[in-house]
Design a protein around this motif. Structure first.
Motif, PDB file in Angstrom:
ATOM      1  N   ASN A   2       0.855  -1.177   0.000  1.00 44.25           N
ATOM      2  CA  ASN A   2       0.000   0.000   0.000  1.00 44.25           C
ATOM      3  C   ASN A   2       0.899   1.238   0.000  1.00 44.25           C
ATOM      4  N   PRO A   3       1.009   1.950  -1.156  1.00 46.57           N
ATOM      5  CA  PRO A   3       1.944   3.088  -1.251  1.00 46.57           C
ATOM      6  C   PRO A   3       1.664   4.182  -0.224  1.00 46.57           C
ATOM      7  N   LEU A  64      11.726 -10.557  -7.499  1.00 43.99           N
ATOM      8  CA  LEU A  64      11.088 -11.034  -6.264  1.00 43.99           C
ATOM      9  C   LEU A  64      12.109 -11.243  -5.145  1.00 43.99           C
ATOM     10  N   ALA A  65      13.277 -11.813  -5.489  1.00 43.81           N
ATOM     11  CA  ALA A  65      14.281 -12.103  -4.456  1.00 43.81           C
ATOM     12  C   ALA A  65      14.750 -10.826  -3.765  1.00 43.81           C
ATOM     13  N   THR A  66      15.025  -9.782  -4.567  1.00 43.95           N
ATOM     14  CA  THR A  66      15.463  -8.508  -3.989  1.00 43.95           C
ATOM     15  C   THR A  66      14.364  -7.905  -3.114  1.00 43.95           C
ATOM     16  N   HIS A  67      13.124  -7.989  -3.619  1.00 46.24           N
ATOM     17  CA  HIS A  67      11.997  -7.442  -2.865  1.00 46.24           C
ATOM     18  C   HIS A  67      11.853  -8.141  -1.508  1.00 46.24           C
ATOM     19  N   LEU A  68      11.942  -9.467  -1.511  1.00 42.55           N
ATOM     20  CA  LEU A  68      11.839 -10.220  -0.252  1.00 42.55           C
ATOM     21  C   LEU A  68      13.009  -9.891   0.674  1.00 42.55           C
ATOM     22  N   GLY A  69      14.189  -9.637   0.069  1.00 39.46           N
ATOM     23  CA  GLY A  69      15.354  -9.241   0.874  1.00 39.46           C
ATOM     24  C   GLY A  69      15.100  -7.941   1.621  1.00 39.46           C
ATOM     25  N   TYR A  70      14.511  -6.971   0.922  1.00 38.22           N
ATOM     26  CA  TYR A  70      14.193  -5.692   1.577  1.00 38.22           C
ATOM     27  C   TYR A  70      13.113  -5.878   2.647  1.00 38.22           C
ATOM     28  N   ALA A  71      12.141  -6.739   2.378  1.00 41.42           N
ATOM     29  CA  ALA A  71      11.079  -6.992   3.371  1.00 41.42           C
ATOM     30  C   ALA A  71      11.677  -7.593   4.644  1.00 41.42           C
ATOM     31  N   ALA A  72      12.568  -8.574   4.466  1.00 39.81           N
ATOM     32  CA  ALA A  72      13.209  -9.206   5.629  1.00 39.81           C
ATOM     33  C   ALA A  72      14.082  -8.204   6.374  1.00 39.81           C
ATOM     34  N   ALA A  73      14.829  -7.380   5.606  1.00 44.89           N
ATOM     35  CA  ALA A  73      15.722  -6.401   6.237  1.00 44.89           C
ATOM     36  C   ALA A  73      14.921  -5.357   7.019  1.00 44.89           C
ATOM     37  N   ALA A  74      13.764  -4.946   6.500  1.00 45.61           N
ATOM     38  CA  ALA A  74      12.954  -3.927   7.174  1.00 45.61           C
ATOM     39  C   ALA A  74      12.524  -4.404   8.560  1.00 45.61           C
ATOM     40  N   VAL A  99      17.596   4.159   8.692  1.00 48.61           N
ATOM     41  CA  VAL A  99      17.923   3.072   7.759  1.00 48.61           C
ATOM     42  C   VAL A  99      16.658   2.283   7.391  1.00 48.61           C
ATOM     43  N   THR A 100      15.792   2.042   8.377  1.00 49.57           N
ATOM     44  CA  THR A 100      14.561   1.305   8.083  1.00 49.57           C
ATOM     45  C   THR A 100      13.682   2.095   7.112  1.00 49.57           C
ATOM     46  N   ALA A 101      13.675   3.421   7.254  1.00 56.15           N
ATOM     47  CA  ALA A 101      12.912   4.257   6.318  1.00 56.15           C
ATOM     48  C   ALA A 101      13.445   4.089   4.895  1.00 56.15           C
ATOM     49  N   VAL A 102      14.775   4.093   4.752  1.00 51.02           N
ATOM     50  CA  VAL A 102      15.386   3.906   3.425  1.00 51.02           C
ATOM     51  C   VAL A 102      15.031   2.529   2.863  1.00 51.02           C
ATOM     52  N   VAL A 103      15.093   1.507   3.725  1.00 48.97           N
ATOM     53  CA  VAL A 103      14.759   0.143   3.275  1.00 48.97           C
ATOM     54  C   VAL A 103      13.298   0.074   2.816  1.00 48.97           C
ATOM     55  N   LEU A 104      12.399   0.765   3.536  1.00 50.49           N
ATOM     56  CA  LEU A 104      10.984   0.776   3.124  1.00 50.49           C
ATOM     57  C   LEU A 104      10.807   1.473   1.775  1.00 50.49           C
ATOM     58  N   VAL A 105      11.569   2.552   1.561  1.00 49.73           N
ATOM     59  CA  VAL A 105      11.509   3.228   0.256  1.00 49.73           C
ATOM     60  C   VAL A 105      11.942   2.267  -0.850  1.00 49.73           C
ATOM     61  N   ARG A 106      13.039   1.541  -0.615  1.00 52.35           N
ATOM     62  CA  ARG A 106      13.513   0.556  -1.596  1.00 52.35           C
ATOM     63  C   ARG A 106      12.497  -0.570  -1.782  1.00 52.35           C
ATOM     64  N   LEU A 107      11.825  -0.951  -0.683  1.00 53.77           N
ATOM     65  CA  LEU A 107      10.786  -1.982  -0.774  1.00 53.77           C
ATOM     66  C   LEU A 107       9.683  -1.526  -1.729  1.00 53.77           C
ATOM     67  N   GLY A 108       9.290  -0.243  -1.580  1.00 54.42           N
ATOM     68  CA  GLY A 108       8.271   0.296  -2.476  1.00 54.42           C
ATOM     69  C   GLY A 108       8.740   0.379  -3.920  1.00 54.42           C
ATOM     70  N   GLN A 109      10.028   0.744  -4.090  1.00 58.02           N
ATOM     71  CA  GLN A 109      10.565   0.878  -5.458  1.00 58.02           C
ATOM     72  C   GLN A 109      10.662  -0.462  -6.174  1.00 58.02           C
ATOM     73  N   THR A 110      10.863  -1.540  -5.425  1.00 55.86           N
ATOM     74  CA  THR A 110      11.001  -2.861  -6.052  1.00 55.86           C
ATOM     75  C   THR A 110       9.655  -3.574  -6.164  1.00 55.86           C
ATOM     76  N   TRP A 111       8.579  -2.881  -5.813  1.00 58.76           N
ATOM     77  CA  TRP A 111       7.245  -3.506  -5.835  1.00 58.76           C
ATOM     78  C   TRP A 111       6.726  -3.692  -7.258  1.00 58.76           C
ATOM     79  N   ALA A 112       7.026  -2.732  -8.126  1.00 56.75           N
ATOM     80  CA  ALA A 112       6.456  -2.770  -9.482  1.00 56.75           C
ATOM     81  C   ALA A 112       6.992  -3.947 -10.286  1.00 56.75           C
TER      82      ALA A 112
END
Lengths: 112, 132
Positions: A2-3, A64-74, A99-112
Motif C-alpha cells: 500500500n503506497p 522477487l528475491a530482492t523485494h523479499l530481501g528488503y522486506a526481511a531487512a525492514a 535506515v529502516t525508512a530507506v529500506v521501506l523506500v527501496r521496498l516500495g521501489q522494487t514492488w512494481a
C-alpha cells in the motif's frame, strides 16, 4: 503493498529519527523517542505484512528475491541494531529509524 | 561502550545486513553473470559480520579480530575500488566495494578508517573501557 501506508510509515520513521537525535542531544524527549521506536517497529511489521499478503494473492515484483530481501531487512534491522540485552542508545534508535525508512523506500521501489 | 562506539557498531551491523542480503540474492539468482563480483560481495559481508561481532565484544582477542577485520576491509575496498575503476571488465556487476563504495555513499571506504581510529583510541590494556 500500500503506497500511502508505506509513505506514511517512512515519514513517521523520519520523525522518530529526528526525535531520537534530539534525545541523544539531551533534549527532554527520551520517552517519546523510545515509544516512537516501538510504534515504528509495529508500523513496519504492518507494512511488511500487507506486502506479504499482496504477494500471496499473486502479485509478482520484477525482482522477487530482492523485494523479499528488503522486506526481511525492514523487519530484522531494528532488532539487530538494538541487540537483545544491550543498552540501546538514542543515536542507534535514530540510525535504526533512518535506515529502516530507506529500506521501506527501496521496498516500495522494487514492488512494481 | 561509548555512544560513538555503539553508533559505529550499529553502522557495521547495517552493512553486515546490506552486504549479506545483497550477496545472498546475487549468488542465488545471478551467479553466472559475475561470479567474482558476487564472491567479493559475500566476502565483504562476512568481514562486516566479523567486524560487528568483534567490535561488540571486549578483551584482547576480540580487539585483535576487530583490527584484522577492519584492516582487511580497508585493503579490500582500496583494492577492489582501484580494480573496478582501472579494470572494469573484471566486474560486470557492482559489489559493495566497487568504485570505493560509491553505491553506498563511500561509507565502505570511511567505515574501516573510523573503526581503526576508534580501536586506537580505546586503550588496549583496559578492555572494560569498551563495555563502560
Amino acid at each position: 503493498m500500500n503506497p500511502t501506508l508505506t509513505t506514511a510509515v517512512v515519514l513517521y520513521l523520519g520523525l522518530v529519527a529526528l526525535v531520537a537525535l534530539a534525545a541523544a542531544a539531551n533534549a527532554p524527549v527520551q520517552a517519546a523517542a523510545r515509544s516512537g521506536n516501538v510504534v515504528g517497529r509495529v508500523c513496519v511489521a504492518v507494512v511488511v505484512a500487507v506486502d506479504l499478503v499482496s504477494l500471496l494473492r499473486g502479485h509478482r515484483p520484477v525482482d522477487l528475491a530482492t523485494h523479499l530481501g528488503y522486506a526481511a531487512a525492514a523487519v530484522a534491522l531494528p532488532f539487530i541494531l538494538t541487540w537483545p540485552g544491550a543498552r540501546t542508545s538514542y543515536l542507534l534508535i535514530a540510525l535504526s529509524a533512518a535506515v529502516t525508512a530507506v529500506v521501506l523506500v527501496r521496498l516500495g521501489q522494487t514492488w512494481a | 561502550m561509548t555512544e560513538s562506539g555503539r553508533l559505529l557498531v550499529g553502522v557495521y551491523a547495517v552493512f553486515a545486513v546490506a552486504a549479506g542480503a545483497r550477496s545472498i540474492v546475487q549468488i542465488a539468482t545471478r551467479w553466472h553473470v559475475a561470479p567474482l563480483a558476487y564472491l567479493l560481495s559475500l566476502v565483504s559481508a562476512v568481514v562486516y559480520v566479523v567486524a560487528t561481532l568483534a567490535l561488540r565484544r571486549t578483551g584482547p582477542v576480540a580487539r585483535r579480530v576487530a583490527i584484522a577485520a577492519c584492516t582487511f576491509e580497508l585493503v579490500g575496498v582500496l583494492a577492489v575500488g582501484t580494480l573496478s575503476v582501472t579494470r572494469p571488465e573484471l566486474f560486470p556487476d557492482q559489489t559493495v566495494w566497487s568504485a570505493f563504495g560509491q553505491g553506498y555513499g563511500f561509507v565502505p571506504l570511511v567505515l574501516p578508517v573510523l573503526g581503526l581510529l576508534w580501536l586506537a583510541k580505546v586503550p588496549s590494556d583496559s578492555p572494560s573501557s569498551r563495555s563502560a
